[in-house]
Write an enzyme that holds these catalytic residues in place. Structure first.
Site, mmCIF file in Angstrom:
data_model
loop_
_atom_site.group_PDB
_atom_site.id
_atom_site.type_symbol
_atom_site.label_atom_id
_atom_site.label_comp_id
_atom_site.label_asym_id
_atom_site.label_seq_id
_atom_site.Cartn_x
_atom_site.Cartn_y
_atom_site.Cartn_z
ATOM 1 N N HIS A 1 49.711 38.972 43.975
ATOM 2 C CA HIS A 1 49.432 38.215 45.192
ATOM 3 C C HIS A 1 50.301 38.801 46.301
ATOM 4 O O HIS A 1 51.037 38.098 46.993
ATOM 5 C CB HIS A 1 49.710 36.725 44.980
ATOM 6 N N HIS B 1 39.420 44.702 46.640
ATOM 7 C CA HIS B 1 40.044 43.695 45.786
ATOM 8 C C HIS B 1 39.131 43.270 44.650
ATOM 9 O O HIS B 1 39.576 43.073 43.524
ATOM 10 C CB HIS B 1 40.437 42.480 46.627
ATOM 11 N N SER C 1 40.007 28.010 48.609
ATOM 12 C CA SER C 1 40.752 26.796 48.270
ATOM 13 C C SER C 1 41.103 26.812 46.791
ATOM 14 O O SER C 1 40.291 27.213 45.948
ATOM 15 C CB SER C 1 39.922 25.554 48.597
#
Length: 754
Positions: A101, A55, A322
Site C-alpha cells: 500500500h 496495478h 470503500s
C-alpha cells in the site's frame, strides 16, 4: 450498448483526452473502442481504466512472473486466488500473501498503512481461513528527515491501530531507512491464516441465476482517485467533487472484525458458492475477476448498492474503494439466510445482482443499462508489454552521506553499527503492536530470527519477511537470491522447513531501461532461489512506478516465507542462553564490505556486483542448523546478516544479557578477511568483522552438538558465552565492550523517536 445519456448524465461519450487522463494510452483506448464496438461510455471507460491499469493488470510484469516456480508438494492453492495456501499436514492449511500500500501511504500514512492491513486480512478470510498473524516490511527515507519521521510514525500507528483493534497479532517485520525512499515510502504487509483444507473457498462465480450479495460497509466516494480513476472534470459532478474526494481509503477495523466473523460463519454453514474481497478497483475488480474465473457473466444494479453518500454516479459506485466489503455468490434459496446472518453480525448485506451465462459484465442503474463490457476483454485482454532491459552504464544512486570516519576503531565501528538506523533495535516500534493476541505466539520480535506460532497438534508455524534494497541495487540478481536465502535462514534458526513463499516486487518505472533490467534480473534471481530452496511462490504483488523527484527507489523485492517445525516447544532462540556454552560460526560464510551497512556509514558509493553465492552449500548449512535446532542440540541460533559477524555476536549477547569471549584464529581470520588483490590489512580486518554475505550462522551450545554439525557443513569454534563483556580478539584487531554500552547503542532508534 447503452447511450451516453443513460449512463451518467453526459450528453457525449468520453473522449480520447479523458482516457489519457485516466491512465490509458492512445493505443489502449483504440483497443477499448475495438472491444466495445465503438467509443465506451463513462462507466465502461472507468472500468477499463481500472482493470487495465498497471496495478490490476500487471502489464509490465506478468510475462516475467510466469517464469517463477509455483508448484510443489505442499502447495494447495497457487497464484490467481485472493491468497496462496500450503499444506501443514493433518488436514490443516496455511493461507498467506503479501501486498503493498505504497502510494496511498505516501499521501496519508496512517490510513494508507491501516487499510493495507485491512486489505491483506480480507484476502486471507476470502479464502475461508481465519487470520492469525500480520508482518510488515517498511521503507522510509533517513530518519533525520522530518518527512521520514512523519511517515514512519503514521504508518506504524496505522498498522497498530488496525491489527490491534481487529485482534490479529503483528508478530514480525522489518524497517529500513535509505535516502531513495524519502519521497516513495514502501508499506508492504503480509498476513497468514489457518483453515481446514475442506473449508477453503474459491472466488470463481458459478451458476447462472445465482444471486450476487454485497456484504459489509456502505459504499462512499473514498478511494476513487486511489484506484486510478483520477477523473477529468468531464467525469465529475458539476460542482467539482474531485477536490473533496479522498483518494486514500478510510478503514474501520471494528467493521472488518464483524465482516470477518460473518464471512467465516457463512462459509461454515455452507451458504456461499464463492467469495471475493473488494480491494483495489472496488466492485469493478471483484465482479470482473469472479466472472472471469468462472467463465460466466454478471449483472449488477448499482441502485441496490447501499451508499453512504447521496448522488453517486454509476461509475463512482463501480470504482469506489470503500473498505470492509466482500462480494459473494449465493444460491437463491440461501439469500434469506445470508441476510439474516448479516443482521446477526450487524453488518450490511444487499442482493445487488445475479450470475448470468452472457460472459458480460452489465451495469444497471434502476434497471436501465449503464454499462456493458465483455468480461474477457476487461480481465484477460489487456495488452501486455515486453520490457527493454539494459544494464546501466554508470552508478544510478548517489552515495550516502558519511557518518563514520575511516579512522574509527573496531569498537567504535561496532557501536556505530549497533546504533545505526538499519540495525538498531525496533523495540520502540514493535511494542506498539499486540504480538500475542490469540495466544498462538511462541516467538516474537527479538526472541528469534523468525516469528513462531503454535499449531493445534503441537507443531509450529514459522514465518519471516525480508528484503535488502541496497544490496539488490548493487546486484539485482544476487541481491534477490540473498533476500530469499535470508528468509530461509531465519526459518532454519527457528527449526522450520520452508513450505512456500510470497513476494512483493517494489520497483521504479519499468519503462526505463535500467529499471526494467533491475526487475528482470531480480525476478530471475527470485526464481532460481525459490527453486533451490523448494519454496514455490504461491502469490504476491507487484508495485511499480515508485519514484520521486530525485529518482527511483532502490529495487526492493520483499519476500515472505512460511515453514513448519514438528515441535513448537523446541523453537530456536537468537539470544545466548547459558554461560559456558561454546560459540561457533557455521556455514560457508564469505563476508565482503560491498553494499554493506558499514560501507553505507562510511559514505561509500554502491559498486556494481556482489560476490558469487555457493547456493547449494548455503542450503546444506541451513538444513544442518535446522535439524540441530529441532532436536534441541543448540542453545541459540542466529543468522549473520547486516553488520556481519561482530554485530551478530553483539545481538546475541544483548538479547541474552550474557557476554562472550571470542578469538578468531589465524586460519579463520584468513578465511574471513578479504582476499582481493590490493586489499589493505585494515580493510581485510573490517571485512572479517563487519562484512556481509549469505551462508553464515552464529550458534551456541555444548561441544558435542557443535562437533556433530561439522559432519555436514563448515564449523569454526569461536569462544565461549559468559561474563558482562563482549571481547573479540583477532590478528590486528581487538575490542572489548560492556553489555551496558552495547545495549545503550542498540536502543538508539528508540531515543530518536521518543
Amino acid at each position: 450498448m447503452s447511450s451516453p445519456s443513460t449512463t451518467a448524465g453526459h450528453a457525449a461519450p468520453p473522449t480520447l483526452e479523458d482516457a489519457l487522463a485516466l491512465g490509458l494510452t492512445r493505443t489502449e483506448y483504440e483497443l477499448v473502442c475495438e472491444k466495445q464496438g465503438g467509443p465506451p461510455n463513462v462507466v465502461e471507460l472507468a472500468m477499463y481504466s481500472l482493470l487495465w491499469s498497471e496495478h490490476c493488470a500487471y502489464k509490465h510484469s506478468k510475462r516475467l512472473l510466469r517464469s517463477l516456480p509455483t508448484e510443489g508438494p505442499h502447495v494447495v492453492i497457487g497464484p490467481g486466488e485472493n491468497a496462496g495456501a500450503v499444506d501443514l499436514g493433518g488436514g490443516l492449511v496455511c493461507a498467506f500473501k503479501v501486498e503493498s500500500h505504497n502510494h496511498p501511504s505516501a499521501v496519508e500514512p496512517f490510513q494508507g498503512a491501516a487499510t493495507g492491513v485491512g486489505g491483506i486480512i480480507r484476502d486471507i478470510f476470502a479464502l475461508g481461513a481465519r487470520p492469525i498473524a500480520v508482518l510488515d516490511s517498511l521503507r522510509f527515507g533517513e530518519p533525520s528527515g522530518a518527512r521520514a519521521r512523519y511517515l514512519l510514525d503514521g504508518a506504524v500507528s496505522g498498522i497498530a491501530h488496525y491489527g490491534n483493534s481487529i485482534g490479529v497479532p503483528t508478530v514480525g517485520g522489518e524497517v529500513y531507512f535509505e535516502a531513495p525512499y524519502e519521497h516513495s515510502c514502501l508499506i508492504n504487509v503480509m498476513a497468514l491464516g489457518l483453515a481446514r483444507r475442506e473449508q477453503l473457498v474459491r472466488s470463481a462465480a458459478a451458476g447462472a441465476g445465482n444471486a450476487l450479495v454485497l456484504l459489509g460497509a456502505a459504499t462512499g466516494r473514498d478511494g476513487i482517485g486511489g484506484a486510478s480513476v483520477l477523473a477529468s472534470a468531464e467525469l465529475l459532478d458539476d460542482d467539482g467533487a474531485l477536490d473533496r474526494r479522498p483518494t486514500v481509503q478510510v478503514g474501520d477495523p471494528f467493521e472488518e472484525k464483524k465482516l470477518l466473523e460473518c464471512s467465516l460463519e457463512l462459509l461454515e454453514r455452507g451458504l456461499l458458492v464463492s467469495l471475493q474481497d473488494l480491494g483495489a478497483a472496488g466492485l469493478t475488480s471483484a465482479a470482473a475477476e469472479m466472472a472471469a474465473k468462472g467463465r460466466v457473466g454478471l449483472e449488477i444494479d448499482v441502485a441496490r448498492v447501499p451508499l453512504r453518500e447521496p448522488g453517486m454516479q454509476p461509475w463512482e459506485v463501480m470504482s469506489s474503494e470503500s473498505q470492509e466489503r466482500m462480494l459473494c455468490v449465493v444460491a437463491p434459496a440461501n439469500v434469506g439466510a445470508v441476510l439474516e446472518l448479516c443482521e446477526k453480525w450487524e453488518i450490511g448485506g444487499a442482493e445487488i445482482g445475479s450470475v448470468t451465462a452472457s460472459g458480460r459484465l452489465r451495469v444497471l442503474a434502476h434497471g436501465t443499462l449503464a454499462g456493458d463490457v465483455p468480461v474477457s476483454a476487461l480481465v484477460d485482454e489487456c495488452p501486455l508489454y515486453d520490457l527493454a532491459p539494459q544494464r546501466p552504464p554508470a552508478a544510478t544512486y548517489a552515495p550516502p552521506a558519511a557518518v563514520l570516519s575511516g579512522e574509527a576503531t573496531a569498537a567504535e565501528t561496532l557501536i556505530a553499527l549497533l546504533g545505526s538506523p538499519n540495525l538498531a533495535s525496533r523495540r520502540a516500534l514493535f511494542e506498539q503492536y499486540d504480538a500475542i493476541v490469540q495466544s498462538r505466539t511462541v516467538r516474537r520480535p527479538e526472541q528469534a530470527d523468525a516469528a513462531v506460532l503454535a499449531l493445534p497438534d503441537g507443531s509450529g508455524l514459522a514465518v519471516s519477511i525480508d528484503g535488502n534494497g541496497r544490496r539488490v541495487a548493487a546486484d539485482p540478481y544476487r541481491g534477490t537470491i540473498e533476500a530469499a536465502l535470508e528468509c530461509a535462514a531465519n526459518l532454519a534458526c527457528a527449526g522450520a522447513q520452508p513450505l512456500g513463499a510470497t513476494n512483493n516486487l517494489n520497483f521504479g518505472n519499468p519503462e526505463k531501461a535500467h529499471i526494467a533490467w533491475q526487475l528482470s534480473e531480480s525476478v530471475r534471481g527470485l526464481g532460481d532461489a525459490c527453486r533451490a530452496l523448494e519454496a514455490p511462490i504461491v502469490g504476491g504483488n507487484v508495485s511499480l512506478y515508485n519514484e520521486g523527484a530525485t529518482g527511483a527507489i532502490y529495487p526492493t523485492p520483499v519476500i515472505g516465507m512460511v515453514g513448519r517445525l514438528p515441535d513448537v516447544s523446541r523453537a530456536g532462540r537468537l539470544a545466548f542462553q547459558r554461560a559456558g556454552d561454546e560459540i561457533a560460526l557455521v556455514g560457508p560464510f564469505a563476508p565482503a564490505l560491498a553494499a554493506s551497512e558499514l560501507a553505507k556509514l562510511r559514505g561509500e558509493a554502491l559498486h556494481e556486483g556482489l560476490a558469487e553465492i555457493e547456493l547449494e552449500a548455503v542450503i546444506v548449512a541451513q538444513a544442518a542448523v535446522r535439524e540441530a535446532v529441532r532436536v534441541s542440540a543448540l542453545s541459540s541460533a542466529h543468522d549473520i546478516a547486516e553488520g556481519g559477524l561482530a554485530v551478530a555476536l553483539a545481538e546475541c549477547a544483548v538479547a541474552g544479557g550474557l557476554g562472550a569471549t571470542v578469538e578468531l584464529g589465524e586460519d579463520l581470520w584468513q578465511r574471513l578477511a578479504s582476499q582481493q588483490p590490493g586489499t589493505s590489512s585494515e580493510t581485510s580486518a573490517l571485512s572479517a568483522l563487519f562484512g556481509e554475505g549469505p551462508g553464515g550462522f552464529l550458534v551456541s551450545g555444548q561441544a558435542p552438538a557443535l562437533e556433530e554439525l561439522t559432519r555436514r557443513t563448515p564449523v569454526a569454534k569461536l569462544g565461549t558465552v559468559g561474563g558482562e563483556t563482549l571481547r573479540i580478539s583477532a590478528p590486528g584487531a581487538e575490542l572489548s565492550l560492556a553489555l551496558g554500552e552495547l545495549s545503550r547503542a542498540h536502543a538508539r532508534l528508540g531515543e530518536l523517536f521518543a
